[in-house]
Design a protein around this motif. Structure first.
Motif, PDB file in Angstrom:
ATOM      1  N   GLY A  42      15.324   3.756  10.902  1.00  0.00           N
ATOM      2  CA  GLY A  42      14.273   4.566  11.125  1.00  0.00           C
ATOM      3  C   GLY A  42      13.290   4.958   9.969  1.00  0.00           C
ATOM      4  N   HIS A  43      13.757   4.494   8.724  1.00  0.00           N
ATOM      5  CA  HIS A  43      12.838   4.622   7.651  1.00  0.00           C
ATOM      6  C   HIS A  43      11.682   3.688   7.503  1.00  0.00           C
ATOM      7  N   ARG A  44      10.412   4.098   7.040  1.00  0.00           N
ATOM      8  CA  ARG A  44       9.457   3.251   6.980  1.00  0.00           C
ATOM      9  C   ARG A  44       9.623   2.390   5.891  1.00  0.00           C
ATOM     10  N   LEU A  45       9.049   1.096   6.120  1.00  0.00           N
ATOM     11  CA  LEU A  45       9.080  -0.101   5.056  1.00  0.00           C
ATOM     12  C   LEU A  45       7.740  -0.730   4.980  1.00  0.00           C
ATOM     13  N   TYR A  46       7.032  -0.500   3.949  1.00  0.00           N
ATOM     14  CA  TYR A  46       5.761  -1.139   3.784  1.00  0.00           C
ATOM     15  C   TYR A  46       5.599  -2.654   3.192  1.00  0.00           C
ATOM     16  N   THR A  47       4.773  -3.546   3.729  1.00  0.00           N
ATOM     17  CA  THR A  47       4.669  -4.877   2.884  1.00  0.00           C
ATOM     18  C   THR A  47       3.525  -4.969   2.099  1.00  0.00           C
ATOM     19  N   ALA A  48       3.146  -5.695   1.241  1.00  0.00           N
ATOM     20  CA  ALA A  48       2.282  -6.177   0.109  1.00  0.00           C
ATOM     21  C   ALA A  48       0.732  -5.969   1.004  1.00  0.00           C
ATOM     22  N   ASP A  49       0.770  -6.475   2.194  1.00  0.00           N
ATOM     23  CA  ASP A  49      -0.375  -6.298   3.097  1.00  0.00           C
ATOM     24  C   ASP A  49      -1.032  -4.873   3.349  1.00  0.00           C
ATOM     25  N   ASP A  50       0.124  -4.132   3.447  1.00  0.00           N
ATOM     26  CA  ASP A  50       0.247  -2.688   3.971  1.00  0.00           C
ATOM     27  C   ASP A  50      -0.298  -1.843   2.930  1.00  0.00           C
ATOM     28  N   LEU A  51       0.159  -2.644   1.519  1.00  0.00           N
ATOM     29  CA  LEU A  51      -0.208  -1.928   0.262  1.00  0.00           C
ATOM     30  C   LEU A  51      -1.584  -2.183   0.071  1.00  0.00           C
ATOM     31  N   GLU A  52      -2.089  -3.168   0.290  1.00  0.00           N
ATOM     32  CA  GLU A  52      -3.666  -3.784  -0.033  1.00  0.00           C
ATOM     33  C   GLU A  52      -4.379  -2.849   0.894  1.00  0.00           C
ATOM     34  N   LYS A  53      -3.969  -2.779   2.323  1.00  0.00           N
ATOM     35  CA  LYS A  53      -4.537  -2.178   3.276  1.00  0.00           C
ATOM     36  C   LYS A  53      -4.960  -0.589   2.903  1.00  0.00           C
ATOM     37  N   ILE A  54      -3.834   0.140   2.437  1.00  0.00           N
ATOM     38  CA  ILE A  54      -3.966   1.550   2.180  1.00  0.00           C
ATOM     39  C   ILE A  54      -5.000   1.552   0.873  1.00  0.00           C
ATOM     40  N   LYS A  55      -4.863   0.730  -0.020  1.00  0.00           N
ATOM     41  CA  LYS A  55      -6.075   0.738  -1.387  1.00  0.00           C
ATOM     42  C   LYS A  55      -7.417   0.576  -0.729  1.00  0.00           C
ATOM     43  N   THR A  56      -7.622  -0.371   0.374  1.00  0.00           N
ATOM     44  CA  THR A  56      -8.708  -0.351   0.637  1.00  0.00           C
ATOM     45  C   THR A  56      -9.446   0.854   1.559  1.00  0.00           C
TER      46      THR A  56
END
Length: 268
Positions: A42-56
Motif C-alpha cells: 500500500g505504499h505510494r510510488l510516483y512516476t517521473a510524470d507524477d513528479l513533473e505534474k507536482i512541479k506544475t
C-alpha cells in the motif's frame, strides 16, 4: 531495453519538491490531482510524470492559484504565464472574515486546511503575510484580539505539523534560537521548514541573551539563529565570531545575514 521506469517513494518526492507528504496525500484524496501507484503493502510510488505534474502544480500555487482550481487548469492545458499573479490565496478572505467575527472554530478549520494543502513557503508568502498586513490596519482593540486568535491557532497547527513530521525515536541534534518575541509566526515557520527538511531541531523561543549560546550548545550538530529585527552590536559580534569558527555549524536567518553583511561592509 527492459529498463523499468524510475519510481519514487513519497518521501523522495517530498525531498525533490519540498512538498510535505501530508500535502501530497491531501492533493490525492481531496482533489484527485496526482494518483500514484501502490506497492503490495500500500505504499505510494510516483512516476517521473507524477513528479513533473507536482512541479506544475507548484508553479500554479506560486502564482496564488487556489489548490481547488488547479485541476481544471491542468485539464484545460492553460499556459501558466497567462494567469495573473496573485499576492494571496483565496482562503485569506475567508480567514479575515472569521477573525473579524472572532470565530475560533472557522479560523481553526481554515488554518488547518491551508497548512495541509499548501507548501510552507506558499503559506508564508500568500497567507500569513497578507493576513498580518490586514490585521495591522485595524484599530488597536480589534487588532489585538484578532492577532491573538490568529497566532494562537496558527502556532497550534504548526506544532501539530511539526510533531507529525519529526522523526520518532531520534533525539534533536540541532538547536534553533529565536531572538524575537516568543511565538513569532515567522520564527515558527522557519522552524517548521527545518523540520520539514528532515532535520531534528529543538526550538528555544524568545531568547534575549546569546553570549553563552555557542559554548553551551556546542554538543549540537548545528545552531540556527533567527531574528527579524535589528540586533545589538554585542549580539551580532557573538554570532559573527561563531560563524567564523572552523566548525561552520552556525546558520542564520536572512535578516541576520543582511545585518552581518552591512556590518562587514562598514568595517571594510
Amino acid at each position: 531495453m527492459g529498463c523499468k521506469e524510475r519510481r519514487y517513494a513519497i518521501r523522495e518526492i517530498a525531498d525533490l519538491t519540498g512538498i510535505k507528504p501530508v500535502t501530497l496525500r491531501a492533493w490525492q484524496r481531496r482533489y484527485n490531482l496526482v494518483q500514484p501507484l501502490r506497492t503490495d503493502k500500500g505504499h505510494r510510488l510516483y512516476t517521473a510524470d507524477d513528479l513533473e505534474k507536482i512541479k506544475t502544480i507548484q508553479s500554479w500555487l506560486n502564482k496564488g492559484v487556489s489548490i481547488g482550481k488547479v485541476k481544471s487548469l491542468l485539464e484545460s492545458d492553460v499556459i501558466s504565464s497567462a494567469v495573473e499573479d496573485s499576492n494571496q490565496l483565496e482562503e485569506v478572505s475567508d480567514t479575515i472574515d472569521a477573525l473579524g467575527d472572532l470565530d475560533g472554530n472557522k479560523t481553526d478549520r481554515l488554518i488547518s486546511m491551508v497548512l495541509k494543502e499548501y507548501p510552507l513557503s506558499i503559506v508564508e508568502s500568500k497567507f500569513v503575510i497578507p493576513i498580518l498586513a490586514a490585521i495591522h490596519f485595524l484599530k488597536l482593540g480589534p487588532r489585538a484580539l484578532q492577532l491573538a486568535l490568529f497566532k494562537t491557532m496558527f502556532v497550534k497547527h504548526l506544532t501539530i505539523l511539526i510533531n507529525s513530521e519529526s522523526k520518532r525515536g531520534h533525539r534533536p541534534d540541532r538547536v534553533m534560537v529565536n531572538l524575537d518575541e516568543t511565538g513569532n509566526l515567522y520564527a515558527w515557520l522557519y522552524y517548521a521548514q527545518l523540520i520539514e527538511r528532515g532535520e531534528r531541531v529543538v526550538l528555544l523561543d524568545g531568547v534575549e541573551e546569546v553570549s553563552t549560546l555557542f559554548s553551551d550548545a556546542s554538543h549540537y550538530k548545528a545552531i540556527h539563529v533567527f531574528a527579524q529585527k535589528s540586533l545589538p552590536e554585542k549580539q551580532l559580534d557573538a554570532i559573527l565570531e561563531a560563524k567564523e569558527m572552523e566548525t561552520g555549524n552556525v546558520y542564520v536567518s536572512p535578516v541576520i545575514a543582511h545585518l552581518i553583511e552591512e556590518r562587514q561592509g562598514a568595517a571594510s
